[in-house]
Write a protein that holds these residues in place. Structure first.
Motif, PDB file in Angstrom:
ATOM      1  N   TYR A  43     -13.958 108.861  -3.606  1.00  0.00           N
ATOM      2  CA  TYR A  43     -13.349 108.430  -4.857  1.00  0.00           C
ATOM      3  C   TYR A  43     -12.132 107.565  -4.561  1.00  0.00           C
ATOM      4  CZ  TYR A  43     -12.159 108.508  -9.772  1.00  0.00           C
ATOM      5  OH  TYR A  43     -11.926 108.130 -11.063  1.00  0.00           O
ATOM      6  N   SER A 130     -12.738 104.733  -8.943  1.00  0.00           N
ATOM      7  CA  SER A 130     -14.195 104.814  -8.854  1.00  0.00           C
ATOM      8  C   SER A 130     -14.766 105.114 -10.235  1.00  0.00           C
ATOM      9  CB  SER A 130     -14.610 105.917  -7.888  1.00  0.00           C
ATOM     10  OG  SER A 130     -14.162 105.623  -6.588  1.00  0.00           O
ATOM     11  N   SER A 136     -20.333 104.727  -4.405  1.00  0.00           N
ATOM     12  CA  SER A 136     -18.890 104.852  -4.203  1.00  0.00           C
ATOM     13  C   SER A 136     -18.177 103.510  -4.061  1.00  0.00           C
ATOM     14  CB  SER A 136     -18.600 105.723  -2.972  1.00  0.00           C
ATOM     15  OG  SER A 136     -19.119 105.108  -1.815  1.00  0.00           O
ATOM     16  N   THR A 139     -16.038 100.187  -8.573  1.00  0.00           N
ATOM     17  CA  THR A 139     -14.735 100.582  -9.101  1.00  0.00           C
ATOM     18  C   THR A 139     -14.435  99.814 -10.383  1.00  0.00           C
ATOM     19  OG1 THR A 139     -13.586  98.912  -7.795  1.00  0.00           O
ATOM     20  CG2 THR A 139     -13.770 101.115  -6.819  1.00  0.00           C
TER      21      THR A 139
END
Length: 169
Positions: A43, A130, A136, A139
């Protein structure tokens, strides 16, 4: 009924003195909360802040999570080469398993310098976080939060009516 998006990441920036004199120290506070990172393998919670030339950044970023000092667990980076008044701070919300919903508070100070005379000194910050637990690398960046500090100095001298050389006190 109020529906809150679990991906909603609040972000607010404040300044302790909206009006200051050259030489004064102003304290900025960025407030957010630990987002729900459930399902994310990693994150990103990255704050980027850029101050105007009317401010001299003291490079004293402090981070608390839930009222507990966490600066040593975070990664503040100071951009000394291209802009001495810019920094980023990465806050490891998932890696350190900070409690979801806990208040994140980033504070730092700057001095109002001679470049701020009769100017409005701005300070802008954004949050990149995120937003997709399956990827991952995806964003979102918040709109810029901006705070202004107003500075001006008016000097009024009073003179004797018939003697322009004698300043009255």
């Amino acid at each position: 009924v109020t529906i809150h998006d679990k991906n909603d990441v609040p972000f607010e920036k404040t300044v302790d003195k909206p009006s200051a004199d050259v030489g004064d120290t102003v304290t900025y506070t960025i407030t957010g909360k630990v987002p729900d990172y459930t399902g994310f393998s990693s994150y990103t919670y990255l704050i980027t802040d850029t101050m105007s030339e009317g401010l001299t950044f003291k490079k004293d970023v402090k981070v608390t999570v839930g009222g507990v000092e966490k600066t040593s667990e975070c990664t503040p980076t100071y951009d000394v080469e291209s802009n001495a008044n810019k920094f980023t701070v990465s806050i490891p919300v998932k890696d350190k398993e900070y409690p979801v919903g806990a208040e994140i508070k980033v504070t730092y100070t700057a001095n109002l310098n001679e470049n701020a005379i009769t100017k409005i000194s701005t300070n802008q910050a954004t949050l990149t976080y995120s937003n997709n637990p399956t990827d991952s690398t995806k964003t979102t960046t918040t709109p810029s939060q901006e705070q202004k500090v107003y500075s001006s100095k008016i000097v009024i001298d009073k003179y004797e009516k018939d003697n322009a050389d004698k300043i009255l006190s």
